[in-house]
Scaffold this motif. Structure first.
Motif, PDB file in Angstrom:
ATOM      1  N   LYS A 267      11.881   5.499   0.210  1.00 18.00           N
ATOM      2  CA  LYS A 267      10.597   6.210   0.292  1.00 18.00           C
ATOM      3  C   LYS A 267       9.466   5.262   0.716  1.00 18.00           C
ATOM      4  O   LYS A 267       8.597   5.619   1.509  1.00 18.00           O
ATOM      5  CB  LYS A 267      10.247   6.850  -1.054  1.00 18.00           C
ATOM      6  CG  LYS A 267      11.088   8.064  -1.399  1.00 18.00           C
ATOM      7  CD  LYS A 267      10.667   8.611  -2.763  1.00 18.00           C
ATOM      8  CE  LYS A 267      11.514   9.808  -3.161  1.00 18.00           C
ATOM      9  NZ  LYS A 267      11.161  10.313  -4.506  1.00 18.00           N
ATOM     10  N   ILE A 268       9.493   4.062   0.173  1.00 18.60           N
ATOM     11  CA  ILE A 268       8.449   3.089   0.516  1.00 18.60           C
ATOM     12  C   ILE A 268       8.553   2.688   1.985  1.00 18.60           C
ATOM     13  O   ILE A 268       7.545   2.652   2.702  1.00 18.60           O
ATOM     14  CB  ILE A 268       8.536   1.842  -0.395  1.00 18.60           C
ATOM     15  CG1 ILE A 268       8.217   2.231  -1.841  1.00 18.60           C
ATOM     16  CG2 ILE A 268       7.592   0.746   0.094  1.00 18.60           C
ATOM     17  CD1 ILE A 268       8.523   1.146  -2.855  1.00 18.60           C
ATOM     18  N   ALA A 269       9.757   2.397   2.439  1.00 17.65           N
ATOM     19  CA  ALA A 269       9.952   2.008   3.840  1.00 17.65           C
ATOM     20  C   ALA A 269       9.506   3.123   4.781  1.00 17.65           C
ATOM     21  O   ALA A 269       8.847   2.870   5.802  1.00 17.65           O
ATOM     22  CB  ALA A 269      11.412   1.640   4.090  1.00 17.65           C
ATOM     23  N   ALA A 270       9.842   4.354   4.440  1.00 18.61           N
ATOM     24  CA  ALA A 270       9.442   5.489   5.283  1.00 18.61           C
ATOM     25  C   ALA A 270       7.923   5.619   5.316  1.00 18.61           C
ATOM     26  O   ALA A 270       7.335   5.823   6.381  1.00 18.61           O
ATOM     27  CB  ALA A 270      10.084   6.773   4.768  1.00 18.61           C
ATOM     28  N   ARG A 271       7.282   5.486   4.166  1.00 22.43           N
ATOM     29  CA  ARG A 271       5.827   5.617   4.117  1.00 22.43           C
ATOM     30  C   ARG A 271       5.151   4.473   4.894  1.00 22.43           C
ATOM     31  O   ARG A 271       4.142   4.686   5.567  1.00 22.43           O
ATOM     32  CB  ARG A 271       5.359   5.611   2.660  1.00 22.43           C
ATOM     33  CG  ARG A 271       3.845   5.619   2.472  1.00 22.43           C
ATOM     34  CD  ARG A 271       3.156   6.822   3.133  1.00 22.43           C
ATOM     35  NE  ARG A 271       3.529   8.050   2.527  1.00 22.43           N
ATOM     36  CZ  ARG A 271       2.890   8.645   1.530  1.00 22.43           C
ATOM     37  NH1 ARG A 271       1.798   8.108   1.032  1.00 22.43           N
ATOM     38  NH2 ARG A 271       3.334   9.778   1.038  1.00 22.43           N
TER      39      ARG A 271
ATOM     40  N   LEU B  95      14.071  -0.381   6.553  1.00 19.91           N
ATOM     41  CA  LEU B  95      14.418  -0.516   5.140  1.00 19.91           C
ATOM     42  C   LEU B  95      14.690  -1.973   4.764  1.00 19.91           C
ATOM     43  O   LEU B  95      14.270  -2.445   3.707  1.00 19.91           O
ATOM     44  CB  LEU B  95      15.632   0.369   4.820  1.00 19.91           C
ATOM     45  CG  LEU B  95      16.070   0.471   3.372  1.00 19.91           C
ATOM     46  CD1 LEU B  95      14.943   1.000   2.494  1.00 19.91           C
ATOM     47  CD2 LEU B  95      17.291   1.378   3.260  1.00 19.91           C
ATOM     48  N   GLY B  96      15.358  -2.703   5.648  1.00 13.47           N
ATOM     49  CA  GLY B  96      15.702  -4.099   5.369  1.00 13.47           C
ATOM     50  C   GLY B  96      14.500  -5.014   5.221  1.00 13.47           C
ATOM     51  O   GLY B  96      14.608  -6.081   4.614  1.00 13.47           O
TER      52      GLY B  96
ATOM     53  N   ARG C 295      10.341   7.689  -9.725  1.00 11.50           N
ATOM     54  CA  ARG C 295      10.839   8.331  -8.501  1.00 11.50           C
ATOM     55  C   ARG C 295      10.638   7.460  -7.263  1.00 11.50           C
ATOM     56  O   ARG C 295      10.867   7.915  -6.141  1.00 11.50           O
ATOM     57  CB  ARG C 295      10.132   9.670  -8.298  1.00 11.50           C
ATOM     58  CG  ARG C 295      10.536  10.721  -9.304  1.00 11.50           C
ATOM     59  CD  ARG C 295      10.045  12.089  -8.868  1.00 11.50           C
ATOM     60  NE  ARG C 295      10.436  13.083  -9.848  1.00 11.50           N
ATOM     61  CZ  ARG C 295       9.607  13.920 -10.430  1.00 11.50           C
ATOM     62  NH1 ARG C 295       8.326  13.905 -10.121  1.00 11.50           N
ATOM     63  NH2 ARG C 295      10.044  14.794 -11.306  1.00 11.50           N
ATOM     64  N   THR C 296      10.192   6.253  -7.473  1.00 14.66           N
ATOM     65  CA  THR C 296       9.925   5.349  -6.348  1.00 14.66           C
ATOM     66  C   THR C 296      11.218   4.662  -5.922  1.00 14.66           C
ATOM     67  O   THR C 296      11.934   4.105  -6.752  1.00 14.66           O
ATOM     68  CB  THR C 296       8.856   4.315  -6.751  1.00 14.66           C
ATOM     69  OG1 THR C 296       7.651   5.023  -7.052  1.00 14.66           O
ATOM     70  CG2 THR C 296       8.592   3.326  -5.641  1.00 14.66           C
ATOM     71  N   THR C 297      11.492   4.722  -4.631  1.00 14.42           N
ATOM     72  CA  THR C 297      12.705   4.086  -4.086  1.00 14.42           C
ATOM     73  C   THR C 297      12.325   3.229  -2.884  1.00 14.42           C
ATOM     74  O   THR C 297      11.263   3.418  -2.266  1.00 14.42           O
ATOM     75  CB  THR C 297      13.727   5.141  -3.623  1.00 14.42           C
ATOM     76  OG1 THR C 297      13.165   5.874  -2.522  1.00 14.42           O
ATOM     77  CG2 THR C 297      14.102   6.096  -4.753  1.00 14.42           C
ATOM     78  N   HIS C 298      13.226   2.303  -2.567  1.00 12.05           N
ATOM     79  CA  HIS C 298      13.034   1.482  -1.367  1.00 12.05           C
ATOM     80  C   HIS C 298      12.901   2.375  -0.128  1.00 12.05           C
ATOM     81  O   HIS C 298      12.050   2.144   0.730  1.00 12.05           O
ATOM     82  CB  HIS C 298      14.211   0.517  -1.180  1.00 12.05           C
ATOM     83  CG  HIS C 298      14.205  -0.632  -2.124  1.00 12.05           C
ATOM     84  ND1 HIS C 298      14.986  -0.650  -3.250  1.00 12.05           N
ATOM     85  CD2 HIS C 298      13.521  -1.794  -2.109  1.00 12.05           C
ATOM     86  CE1 HIS C 298      14.787  -1.794  -3.887  1.00 12.05           C
ATOM     87  NE2 HIS C 298      13.898  -2.512  -3.218  1.00 12.05           N
TER      88      HIS C 298
ATOM     89  N   ASP D 121       0.834  -1.204   0.000  1.00 15.05           N
ATOM     90  CA  ASP D 121       0.000   0.000   0.000  1.00 15.05           C
ATOM     91  C   ASP D 121       0.870   1.256   0.000  1.00 15.05           C
ATOM     92  O   ASP D 121       0.558   2.235  -0.693  1.00 15.05           O
ATOM     93  CB  ASP D 121      -0.941   0.002   1.206  1.00 15.05           C
ATOM     94  CG  ASP D 121      -2.042  -1.045   1.082  1.00 15.05           C
ATOM     95  OD1 ASP D 121      -2.335  -1.481  -0.044  1.00 15.05           O
ATOM     96  OD2 ASP D 121      -2.610  -1.429   2.125  1.00 15.05           O
ATOM     97  N   ALA D 122       1.954   1.220   0.762  1.00 17.99           N
ATOM     98  CA  ALA D 122       2.872   2.361   0.790  1.00 17.99           C
ATOM     99  C   ALA D 122       3.521   2.560  -0.577  1.00 17.99           C
ATOM    100  O   ALA D 122       3.691   3.698  -1.034  1.00 17.99           O
ATOM    101  CB  ALA D 122       3.940   2.148   1.861  1.00 17.99           C
ATOM    102  N   ALA D 123       3.863   1.456  -1.230  1.00 16.91           N
ATOM    103  CA  ALA D 123       4.459   1.559  -2.570  1.00 16.91           C
ATOM    104  C   ALA D 123       3.485   2.234  -3.523  1.00 16.91           C
ATOM    105  O   ALA D 123       3.875   3.112  -4.310  1.00 16.91           O
ATOM    106  CB  ALA D 123       4.840   0.176  -3.088  1.00 16.91           C
ATOM    107  N   LEU D 124       2.209   1.858  -3.463  1.00 18.52           N
ATOM    108  CA  LEU D 124       1.212   2.486  -4.335  1.00 18.52           C
ATOM    109  C   LEU D 124       1.073   3.975  -4.018  1.00 18.52           C
ATOM    110  O   LEU D 124       0.937   4.797  -4.931  1.00 18.52           O
ATOM    111  CB  LEU D 124      -0.128   1.759  -4.212  1.00 18.52           C
ATOM    112  CG  LEU D 124      -0.160   0.347  -4.802  1.00 18.52           C
ATOM    113  CD1 LEU D 124      -1.455  -0.365  -4.443  1.00 18.52           C
ATOM    114  CD2 LEU D 124       0.056   0.366  -6.313  1.00 18.52           C
ATOM    115  N   ASP D 125       1.137   4.332  -2.734  1.00 18.25           N
ATOM    116  CA  ASP D 125       1.086   5.755  -2.368  1.00 18.25           C
ATOM    117  C   ASP D 125       2.262   6.521  -2.962  1.00 18.25           C
ATOM    118  O   ASP D 125       2.105   7.616  -3.506  1.00 18.25           O
ATOM    119  CB  ASP D 125       1.096   5.922  -0.842  1.00 18.25           C
ATOM    120  CG  ASP D 125      -0.221   5.539  -0.194  1.00 18.25           C
ATOM    121  OD1 ASP D 125      -1.253   5.481  -0.897  1.00 18.25           O
ATOM    122  OD2 ASP D 125      -0.215   5.301   1.026  1.00 18.25           O
ATOM    123  N   VAL D 126       3.445   5.936  -2.854  1.00 12.97           N
ATOM    124  CA  VAL D 126       4.653   6.591  -3.360  1.00 12.97           C
ATOM    125  C   VAL D 126       4.586   6.720  -4.886  1.00 12.97           C
ATOM    126  O   VAL D 126       4.923   7.768  -5.450  1.00 12.97           O
ATOM    127  CB  VAL D 126       5.925   5.831  -2.908  1.00 12.97           C
ATOM    128  CG1 VAL D 126       7.168   6.373  -3.605  1.00 12.97           C
ATOM    129  CG2 VAL D 126       6.081   5.916  -1.389  1.00 12.97           C
TER     130      VAL D 126
END
Length: 195
Positions: A38-42, A47-48, A33-36, A20-25
Protein backbone atom coordinates in the motif's frame (compact mmCIF):
# COMPACT_ATOMS: atom_id res chain seq x y z
CA UNK A 1 31.37 8.10 -13.89
CA UNK A 2 32.53 7.36 -10.37
CA UNK A 3 30.51 5.90 -7.54
CA UNK A 4 28.12 3.03 -7.40
CA UNK A 5 24.46 3.17 -8.26
CA UNK A 6 23.71 3.06 -4.53
CA UNK A 7 25.73 6.26 -4.00
CA UNK A 8 23.93 8.21 -6.74
CA UNK A 9 20.20 8.53 -6.16
CA UNK A 10 18.17 8.62 -9.35
CA UNK A 11 15.06 9.79 -7.54
CA UNK A 12 15.90 12.54 -5.04
CA UNK A 13 13.26 12.85 -2.35
CA UNK A 14 12.09 9.26 -2.75
CA UNK A 15 12.64 8.37 0.90
CA UNK A 16 10.64 11.40 2.06
CA UNK A 17 7.90 10.55 -0.44
CA UNK A 18 7.73 7.03 0.98
CA UNK A 19 7.47 8.38 4.53
CA UNK A 20 4.70 10.79 3.52
CA UNK A 21 2.91 7.95 1.74
CA UNK A 22 3.23 5.79 4.85
CA UNK A 23 1.59 8.53 6.93
CA UNK A 24 -1.23 8.79 4.36
CA UNK A 25 -1.80 5.04 4.49
CA UNK A 26 -1.74 5.03 8.31
CA UNK A 27 -4.19 7.95 8.43
CA UNK A 28 -6.59 6.12 6.12
CA UNK A 29 -6.54 2.66 7.63
CA UNK A 30 -4.42 2.58 10.76
CA UNK A 31 -1.08 0.99 11.53
CA UNK A 32 -2.68 -2.46 11.60
CA UNK A 33 -3.75 -2.18 7.94
CA UNK A 34 -0.53 -0.61 6.68
CA UNK A 35 1.47 -2.77 4.28
CA UNK A 36 4.57 -2.33 2.17
CA UNK A 37 2.45 -2.77 -0.94
CA UNK A 38 0.00 0.00 0.00
CA UNK A 39 2.82 2.40 0.84
CA UNK A 40 4.70 1.69 -2.39
CA UNK A 41 1.53 2.19 -4.43
CA UNK A 42 0.74 5.47 -2.69
CA UNK A 43 4.34 6.72 -3.12
CA UNK A 44 4.38 5.48 -6.73
CA UNK A 45 7.67 3.65 -6.22
CA UNK A 46 8.72 0.05 -6.83
CA UNK A 47 7.95 -2.21 -3.90
CA UNK A 48 11.64 -3.12 -3.58
CA UNK A 49 12.63 0.48 -2.93
CA UNK A 50 11.10 0.23 0.54
CA UNK A 51 13.67 -2.39 1.55
CA UNK A 52 16.41 -0.17 0.10
CA UNK A 53 15.60 2.64 2.54
CA UNK A 54 14.13 0.80 5.54
CA UNK A 55 14.94 -2.27 7.63
CA UNK A 56 11.42 -3.64 7.58
CA UNK A 57 7.99 -2.28 8.45
CA UNK A 58 8.88 -1.46 12.05
CA UNK A 59 11.72 0.81 10.92
CA UNK A 60 9.55 2.42 8.24
CA UNK A 61 6.78 3.17 10.74
CA UNK A 62 9.24 4.52 13.29
CA UNK A 63 10.75 6.89 10.73
CA UNK A 64 7.31 7.95 9.47
CA UNK A 65 6.19 8.83 13.00
CA UNK A 66 9.49 10.67 13.58
CA UNK A 67 8.72 12.71 10.44
CA UNK A 68 5.25 13.51 11.80
CA UNK A 69 6.73 14.54 15.13
CA UNK A 70 9.34 16.77 13.48
CA UNK A 71 6.78 18.48 11.26
CA UNK A 72 4.34 19.16 14.07
CA UNK A 73 7.08 20.23 16.50
CA UNK A 74 8.38 22.75 13.97
CA UNK A 75 4.92 24.28 13.51
CA UNK A 76 4.44 24.33 17.30
CA UNK A 77 7.79 26.11 17.73
CA UNK A 78 7.17 28.65 14.95
CA UNK A 79 3.75 29.51 16.37
CA UNK A 80 5.22 30.26 19.80
CA UNK A 81 8.38 31.98 18.53
CA UNK A 82 6.30 34.55 16.69
CA UNK A 83 4.77 35.77 19.98
CA UNK A 84 6.31 38.99 21.26
CA UNK A 85 4.55 39.20 24.62
CA UNK A 86 2.85 37.00 27.19
CA UNK A 87 -0.55 37.96 25.78
CA UNK A 88 0.58 37.00 22.27
CA UNK A 89 2.00 33.73 23.63
CA UNK A 90 -1.37 32.96 25.25
CA UNK A 91 -3.07 33.68 21.92
CA UNK A 92 -0.57 31.38 20.19
CA UNK A 93 -1.46 28.57 22.60
CA UNK A 94 -5.16 29.12 21.91
CA UNK A 95 -4.41 28.95 18.19
CA UNK A 96 -2.53 25.66 18.63
CA UNK A 97 -5.57 24.25 20.43
CA UNK A 98 -8.38 25.71 18.32
CA UNK A 99 -6.83 26.78 15.03
CA UNK A 100 -6.93 24.95 11.73
CA UNK A 101 -3.18 24.54 11.17
CA UNK A 102 -2.12 22.41 14.14
CA UNK A 103 -3.79 19.10 14.97
CA UNK A 104 -6.00 18.81 11.90
CA UNK A 105 -8.32 15.80 11.74
CA UNK A 106 -5.64 13.90 9.82
CA UNK A 107 -2.99 14.92 12.37
CA UNK A 108 -5.18 13.73 15.24
CA UNK A 109 -5.71 10.36 13.57
CA UNK A 110 -1.95 10.01 13.13
CA UNK A 111 -1.29 11.10 16.72
CA UNK A 112 -3.73 8.47 18.03
CA UNK A 113 -2.00 5.84 15.89
CA UNK A 114 1.45 7.00 17.04
CA UNK A 115 0.51 6.91 20.72
CA UNK A 116 -0.97 3.43 20.39
CA UNK A 117 2.02 2.13 18.43
CA UNK A 118 4.43 3.72 20.94
CA UNK A 119 3.13 1.23 23.50
CA UNK A 120 4.61 -1.58 21.39
CA UNK A 121 7.63 0.01 19.71
CA UNK A 122 10.56 1.44 21.65
CA UNK A 123 11.74 3.76 18.86
CA UNK A 124 8.28 5.33 18.54
CA UNK A 125 8.03 5.59 22.33
CA UNK A 126 11.29 7.57 22.33
CA UNK A 127 9.97 9.75 19.48
CA UNK A 128 6.81 10.46 21.46
CA UNK A 129 8.72 11.39 24.62
CA UNK A 130 11.06 13.61 22.61
CA UNK A 131 8.07 15.32 21.00
CA UNK A 132 6.61 16.14 24.43
CA UNK A 133 9.98 17.54 25.55
CA UNK A 134 10.24 19.67 22.41
CA UNK A 135 6.72 20.99 22.99
CA UNK A 136 7.52 22.02 26.55
CA UNK A 137 10.80 23.60 25.41
CA UNK A 138 8.85 25.70 22.91
CA UNK A 139 6.39 26.78 25.59
CA UNK A 140 9.32 27.62 27.88
CA UNK A 141 10.16 30.48 25.50
CA UNK A 142 7.37 32.35 27.32
CA UNK A 143 6.24 30.39 30.36
CA UNK A 144 7.60 28.77 33.52
CA UNK A 145 8.15 24.98 33.55
CA UNK A 146 4.95 24.33 35.54
CA UNK A 147 2.84 26.50 33.26
CA UNK A 148 4.49 24.94 30.19
CA UNK A 149 3.63 21.45 31.41
CA UNK A 150 0.00 22.39 32.10
CA UNK A 151 -0.42 24.20 28.77
CA UNK A 152 1.13 21.32 26.86
CA UNK A 153 -1.41 18.95 28.42
CA UNK A 154 -4.16 21.26 27.15
CA UNK A 155 -2.63 21.48 23.68
CA UNK A 156 -2.39 17.69 23.49
CA UNK A 157 -5.69 16.88 25.15
CA UNK A 158 -8.23 19.42 24.04
CA UNK A 159 -7.94 18.57 20.32
CA UNK A 160 -8.46 14.91 21.27
CA UNK A 161 -11.75 15.86 22.88
CA UNK A 162 -12.64 17.87 19.78
CA UNK A 163 -11.85 14.89 17.55
CA UNK A 164 -14.03 12.48 19.52
CA UNK A 165 -16.87 14.95 20.01
CA UNK A 166 -16.67 15.89 16.31
CA UNK A 167 -17.48 19.47 17.24
CA UNK A 168 -15.52 22.73 17.29
CA UNK A 169 -14.05 23.90 20.55
CA UNK A 170 -15.39 26.89 22.46
CA UNK A 171 -12.56 29.36 21.76
CA UNK A 172 -13.69 31.67 24.58
CA UNK A 173 -13.52 28.83 27.11
CA UNK A 174 -10.10 27.79 25.80
CA UNK A 175 -8.85 31.40 25.98
CA UNK A 176 -10.10 31.83 29.55
CA UNK A 177 -8.58 28.50 30.62
CA UNK A 178 -5.18 29.29 29.07
CA UNK A 179 -5.18 32.71 30.76
CA UNK A 180 -6.12 31.20 34.12
CA UNK A 181 -3.23 28.72 33.91
CA UNK A 182 -0.77 31.46 32.97
CA UNK A 183 -2.06 33.71 35.77
CA UNK A 184 -1.63 30.85 38.26
CA UNK A 185 1.99 30.46 37.14
CA UNK A 186 3.72 30.88 40.51
CA UNK A 187 1.42 28.28 42.07
CA UNK A 188 2.27 25.74 39.35
CA UNK A 189 5.63 24.38 40.34
CA UNK A 190 7.11 21.19 38.97
CA UNK A 191 7.87 18.43 41.41
CA UNK A 192 10.52 16.75 39.30
CA UNK A 193 8.38 13.70 38.56
CA UNK A 194 9.09 13.94 34.82
CA UNK A 195 5.39 13.58 33.97
Amino acid sequence: MSGTRREIPNDPGRKERILDAALDVIAEGGVHRTTHRKIAARAEVPLGSLTYYFDGMSDLLAQAFARLSDTMSELYRRTLQSAGSTAEAEAAVVELICGPAYATDRDMTLIFEMYAYANHNEAVSVTTCTWLERSRDSLALHFTPGVSRALDALIEGWPMHRAFADAPLDRRLVTETVHAIVAAGPALSTNGDGA
